[in-house]
Write a protein that holds these residues in place. Structure first.
Motif, PDB file in Angstrom:
ATOM      1  N   ALA A 196      33.285  60.309 -11.118  1.00  0.00           N
ATOM      2  CA  ALA A 196      32.025  60.568 -10.419  1.00  0.00           C
ATOM      3  C   ALA A 196      31.007  61.212 -11.343  1.00  0.00           C
ATOM      4  N   VAL A 197      31.485  62.120 -12.203  1.00  0.00           N
ATOM      5  CA  VAL A 197      30.566  62.741 -13.168  1.00  0.00           C
ATOM      6  C   VAL A 197      30.005  61.697 -14.115  1.00  0.00           C
ATOM      7  N   GLY A 200      27.409  59.758 -12.469  1.00  0.00           N
ATOM      8  CA  GLY A 200      26.171  60.531 -12.405  1.00  0.00           C
ATOM      9  C   GLY A 200      25.435  60.556 -13.728  1.00  0.00           C
ATOM     10  N   VAL A 201      26.194  60.661 -14.825  1.00  0.00           N
ATOM     11  CA  VAL A 201      25.561  60.638 -16.150  1.00  0.00           C
ATOM     12  C   VAL A 201      24.875  59.300 -16.386  1.00  0.00           C
ATOM     13  N   TYR A 202      25.555  58.230 -15.984  1.00  0.00           N
ATOM     14  CA  TYR A 202      24.947  56.911 -16.164  1.00  0.00           C
ATOM     15  C   TYR A 202      23.679  56.779 -15.325  1.00  0.00           C
ATOM     16  N   MET A 203      23.719  57.282 -14.108  1.00  0.00           N
ATOM     17  CA  MET A 203      22.530  57.185 -13.246  1.00  0.00           C
ATOM     18  C   MET A 203      21.384  58.008 -13.808  1.00  0.00           C
ATOM     19  N   ALA A 204      21.687  59.148 -14.355  1.00  0.00           N
ATOM     20  CA  ALA A 204      20.625  59.959 -14.959  1.00  0.00           C
ATOM     21  C   ALA A 204      20.024  59.247 -16.163  1.00  0.00           C
ATOM     22  N   LEU A 206      20.070  56.055 -16.696  1.00  0.00           N
ATOM     23  CA  LEU A 206      19.343  54.867 -16.223  1.00  0.00           C
ATOM     24  C   LEU A 206      17.970  55.250 -15.679  1.00  0.00           C
ATOM     25  N   ALA A 207      17.902  56.376 -15.005  1.00  0.00           N
ATOM     26  CA  ALA A 207      16.601  56.843 -14.523  1.00  0.00           C
ATOM     27  C   ALA A 207      15.657  57.144 -15.674  1.00  0.00           C
ATOM     28  N   ALA A 208      16.204  57.736 -16.734  1.00  0.00           N
ATOM     29  CA  ALA A 208      15.367  57.995 -17.908  1.00  0.00           C
ATOM     30  C   ALA A 208      14.909  56.693 -18.549  1.00  0.00           C
ATOM     31  N   LEU A 209      15.812  55.706 -18.588  1.00  0.00           N
ATOM     32  CA  LEU A 209      15.440  54.399 -19.157  1.00  0.00           C
ATOM     33  C   LEU A 209      14.317  53.752 -18.340  1.00  0.00           C
ATOM     34  N   VAL A 210      14.464  53.824 -17.044  1.00  0.00           N
ATOM     35  CA  VAL A 210      13.438  53.234 -16.179  1.00  0.00           C
ATOM     36  C   VAL A 210      12.107  53.942 -16.389  1.00  0.00           C
TER      37      VAL A 210
ATOM     38  N   VAL B 328      15.873  45.259 -16.132  1.00  0.00           N
ATOM     39  CA  VAL B 328      15.164  46.465 -15.699  1.00  0.00           C
ATOM     40  C   VAL B 328      13.677  46.346 -16.025  1.00  0.00           C
ATOM     41  N   GLY B 376      12.731  62.402 -17.316  1.00  0.00           N
ATOM     42  CA  GLY B 376      12.537  61.107 -16.656  1.00  0.00           C
ATOM     43  C   GLY B 376      13.118  61.087 -15.261  1.00  0.00           C
ATOM     44  N   GLU B 377      14.276  61.661 -15.092  1.00  0.00           N
ATOM     45  CA  GLU B 377      14.905  61.720 -13.775  1.00  0.00           C
ATOM     46  C   GLU B 377      14.427  62.942 -12.993  1.00  0.00           C
ATOM     47  N   ALA B 513      21.733  63.673 -11.117  1.00  0.00           N
ATOM     48  CA  ALA B 513      22.895  62.969 -10.555  1.00  0.00           C
ATOM     49  C   ALA B 513      24.183  63.374 -11.258  1.00  0.00           C
ATOM     50  N   ARG B 514      24.080  63.727 -12.533  1.00  0.00           N
ATOM     51  CA  ARG B 514      25.304  64.070 -13.263  1.00  0.00           C
ATOM     52  C   ARG B 514      25.859  65.411 -12.819  1.00  0.00           C
ATOM     53  N   PRO B 517      28.497  66.082  -8.591  1.00  0.00           N
ATOM     54  CA  PRO B 517      29.905  66.303  -8.224  1.00  0.00           C
ATOM     55  C   PRO B 517      30.340  67.760  -8.348  1.00  0.00           C
ATOM     56  N   PHE B 560      15.569  50.743 -10.907  1.00  0.00           N
ATOM     57  CA  PHE B 560      16.783  51.578 -10.932  1.00  0.00           C
ATOM     58  C   PHE B 560      17.955  50.840 -10.288  1.00  0.00           C
TER      59      PHE B 560
END
Lengths: 228, 596
Positions: A196-197, A200-204, A206-210, B328, B376-377, B513-514, B517, B560
């Motif tokens: 899960a961590v 979350g790291v990947y989502m963070a 990815l958000a920065a990439l976007v 993307v 960014g996030e 998000a990281r 958890p 996203f």
């Protein structure tokens, strides 16, 4: 003023565009452009932090009261000034012992704050929360059914116990079979948590990439048609 | 078997170990003087009367010339004719040349020739080759000579070299018996003696001269002819130099090339030495060669493997980047396909309700506590909350434990003000307290006494005298506390230091998000230590949906989700490829095992 703000915004967009491309060049491997960008970021950050520390901490809280403050402010500023001077003695081998009491004070206070905060802010509250999972009144208050609340509480309790059992230190080899089974279950729980961590790291990221791609597109659109 | 003596002769003396039968009492290398005398006495009956005196013994002059001990014998002596040629031996006495008259004695008809002992020796050594040929005593049984055969097998590789060396040194050869050695020219020697024996024997002997000679007296010129004391090198008649064994004792003392009277192996051999060549088996030699080749191969430079122009890892990285970035980017440019924003969860709704309850100009402590790399996030998430707060017209008080936090807060306030259509004034609409140095200790102090710890904002103006903050003496007296943080450890520090002291003050965590958890248990706990939780871009989009606003999170939501779908697709493809590749590898291993 508005023109200047717009100009600074345009420069900021351009610099951001260029440095984004420089960082993206790492996709082609480590290269001079990427290193140049990282070095610029490190240098700018270090310079900014130094100036921030001086203008936000050292000058207003130490030097200004000591030099231009009222007598009581000067007296109060003398203590951190003296301790700071002793701390600076750590840079020389002959005088480093003078800074040891200051370091001991900082380490002791820091450890006391952290340990106290961990006990009162994490250990006790989380232990109580685990126990309260089986509080019928709390379950009814939350609006959930008792069976669902108890099932949820049982899963949470089992996860906590098996995760703690995984870190059980056993000197006699081999481990008993039941303890080994529990350790395996705890390992599975920890793996799920780490998964899960990682998600979350990947989502963070990815958000920065976007966000960066959006900034690039926005700059290009502005460059093509500034009216937009 | 007939070839063995010649082969044995070729072996080096120092490499011949002594056999068992030879390890006991070693017989004397050369017979002693007494033994020679005994032998000579035994041979005396065969001597003619004219060679003996009244007592039947050899005269002194003859003994002094014959019985020379090998110890007394000079190492080098001139060689003379070793034996008469066959034609000379068969010649009758009557046919002897006249030179016989010069001899100090006269041979009678029917008397045995004084040279018969030489003939007997010749008969005994008829089959033995001259020179260094070994004479094996007949009393030694053939079985006891097996060690010689073993030595021959062991040192067979040395035989040719030694034989060649012997040939080169002018040693005895097969045709040695037929050679007649010529004496070296001696000064003062009469010409008739310097000629061959046949010529001298053919010379007529003047009659009556032998009566004039004194018996038992060797003239000085004949004594001078004796080879004793003359260097042992002699020409072989064709100009070559011969090095042959010189007899050291007996009647043939000083003669060259005579047959040895005893086996050569019994003559003072040097102590056997150890062979220089290691005795190893074939397997050991093969292993040694293998080790040598390995060491040599290590020392040899090897050409570096040529790096491929496009490494597989580079291709894979590039392919994944294209597969991820391109969709993307298309989503950012086109905004299609449009994804519906997520439905707000309970924690999102709770945060919205808490903010909705805030009265205008309520002091809200807002911590911008994330690194620029996560802006960014985190800007999207905290921007959604901050925008809602600004719409509620609250009074944000910004603080950060990250040095770059204050300037990021300024940028965020500027962006949030644009979303709500406001241009925020620093003193009137918010307060930026700046950087809070000191980590957890400073945070604990700030929670207790914010006025004492931070009295000025980043513009250097006093903060706590402003109307929204006049009644704030601790963190618990803020209307709400919002912490935007991306680091789980830093978020935990905030929770540990603030939550026990906030009492009823709402505490909202806006996290990456990281960090979710690790922070969610504080929200799910009963009683909860965190009353509201907004996590990641998903939480921000849900919050914007819940508050009916369109911010950065709504703008980023479509690309996203495309990125998330691509990630799921890549993971699925990677899993399938890995499974297939693993199956292929396993099949290959099984096939290799079967083939073996």
């Amino acid at each position: 003023m508005t023109d200047l703000a717009n100009l600074s915004s345009i420069i900021g967009m351009f610099v951001g565009f260029v440095f984004t491309l420089l960082i993206f060049s790492y996709l082609l491997g480590d290269n001079a452009l990427f290193r140049f960008a990282t070095h610029v970021f490190i240098g700018v950050s270090a310079g900014y932090i130094a100036s921030m520390a001086f203008f936000n901490v050292i000058w207003p809280r130490l030097l200004s009261p000591a030099l231009f403050g009222l007598p009581e402010e000067r007296l109060l500023a003398a203590v951190p000034l003296l301790l700071s001077g002793l701390l600076l003695a750590k840079v020389t081998s002959r005088l480093n012992k003078l800074g040891s009491p200051v370091m001991a004070f900082l380490a002791g206070v820091g450890a006391a704050v952290v340990v106290g905060g961990a006990v009162t802010g994490t250990l006790f509250p989380q232990t109580a929360a685990t126990i309260n999972l089986f509080d019928m009144q709390a379950i009814q208050t939350s609006g959930r059914s008792i069976s669902a609340g108890l099932f949820n509480g049982a899963i949470m309790l089992a996860g906590v116990l098996v995760s703690l059992a995984y870190f059980h230190f056993h000197t006699r080899a081999p481990k008993p079979a039941w303890l080994q089974a529990i350790s395996w279950a705890g390992q599975a729980m920890i793996a799920i948590a780490l998964g899960a961590v990682f998600a979350g790291v990947y989502m963070a990221a990815l958000a920065a990439l976007v966000e960066r791609l959006g900034a690039l597109v926005e700059f290009i659109r502005w460059f093509i048609n500034p009216a937009t | 078997m007939a070839q063995e003596p010649a082969d044995r002769r070729a072996l080096p003396d120092e490499e011949i170990p002594s056999p068992d039968w030879f390890g006991g009492e070693i017989p004397p290398v050369q017979p002693s003087k007494d033994e020679f005398e005994a032998e000579q006495e035994a041979a005396q009956p065969e001597l003619p009367d004219w060679m003996t005196d009244e007592e039947g013994k050899l005269p002194d002059w003859l003994q002094s010339g014959i019985f020379i001990s090998p110890l007394e014998q000079p190492t080098q002596a001139s060689s003379i004719v070793s034996e008469p040629p066959p034609d000379v031996a068969e010649t009758k006495e009557s046919e002897l040349p006249a030179a016989d008259a010069k001899l100090p004695f006269k041979m009678e008809e029917g008397e045995p020739s004084p040279l018969e002992w030489l003939a007997s020796l010749e008969a005994e050594a008829g089959e033995v080759k001259p020179g260094k040929d070994l004479q094996i005593p007949p009393e030694i049984p053939e079985d006891e000579l097996s060690w010689l055969s073993e030595l021959e097998a062991t040192y067979s590789d040395l035989l040719p070299e030694v034989e060649i060396a012997g040939d080169d040194a002018g040693g005895p050869s097969e045709g040695f018996e037929s050679e007649v050695l010529s004496p070296p020219p001696v000064e003062g020697l009469p010409s008739w003696l310097s000629d061959t024996d046949a010529e001298s024997e053919k010379a007529p002997t003047p009659a009556g001269e032998e009566e004039d000679l004194q018996p038992a007296e060797l003239p000085s010129w004949l004594q001078a002819m004796r080879p004793l004391g003359i260097p042992g090198e002699a020409t072989n008649g064709v100009g070559g130099v011969e090095t042959e064994q010189v007899e050291g004792a007996g009647p043939l003392a000083g003669l060259r090339g005579v047959l040895p009277a005893e086996p050569e192996v019994s003559q003072g051999a040097k102590p056997s030495g150890f062979p220089l060549r290691l005795q190893v088996t074939d397997a050991q030699e093969e292993q040694a060669n293998l080790l040598r080749r390995l060491i040599e191969s290590e020392a040899q430079p090897r050409p570096l493997p040529q790096a491929p122009i496009l490494p597989a890892q580079f291709v894979l990285r590039l392919a994944m980047a294209v597969l991820l970035i391109l969709p993307v980017l298309l989503g950012v440019v086109s905004g299609l396909p449009e994804f519906a924003r997520p439905a707000p969860s309970s924690e999102i709704l709770t945060v919205r309700q808490m903010i909705e309850r805030l009265t205008p100009q309520s002091p809200v402590l807002f911590a911008i506590d994330y690194e620029p790399s996560y802006s960014g996030e985190m800007d999207a998430v905290s921007g959604a909350i901050l925008g809602h707060l600004l719409r509620r017209n609250v009074y944000p008080v910004i603080i950060s434990t990250v040095p770059t936090g204050p300037i990021q807060a300024e940028r965020l306030l500027s962006l949030a003000g644009k979303t709500v259509g406001q241009t925020l004034a620093p003193s009137d609409q918010y307060a930026n307290l700046g950087y809070l140095a000191g980590g957890a200790t400073a945070l604990a102090a700030f929670v207790e006494t914010p006025r004492t710890y931070l009295s000025l904002d980043i513009q250097g103006e006093r903060v706590w005298d402003r109307p929204p903050l006049q009644n704030v003496n601790s963190a618990a007296q803020f209307a709400m506390v919002v912490v935007a943080v991306e680091n789980p450890d830093r978020a935990r520090t905030w929770i540990e230091q603030l939550s026990p002291k906030l009492n009823d003050t709402p505490f909202v965590m806006v996290i990456s998000a990281r960090a979710e958890p690790l922070i969610r248990p504080y929200y799910d706990a009963a009683p909860s230590q965190v009353q509201g939780l907004v996590s990641g871009l998903t939480g921000a989009a849900a919050y914007e949906a819940a508050t009916v606003q369109s911010g950065a999170a709504s703008l980023y939501w479509t690309p996203f989700n495309i990125g998330l779908l691509m990630a799921v697709l890549l993971m699925f493809l990677g899993g399938v490829i890995n499974m297939i590749a693993g199956r292929i590898v396993r099949q290959k291993r099984r096939q290799e095992i079967k083939n073996k």
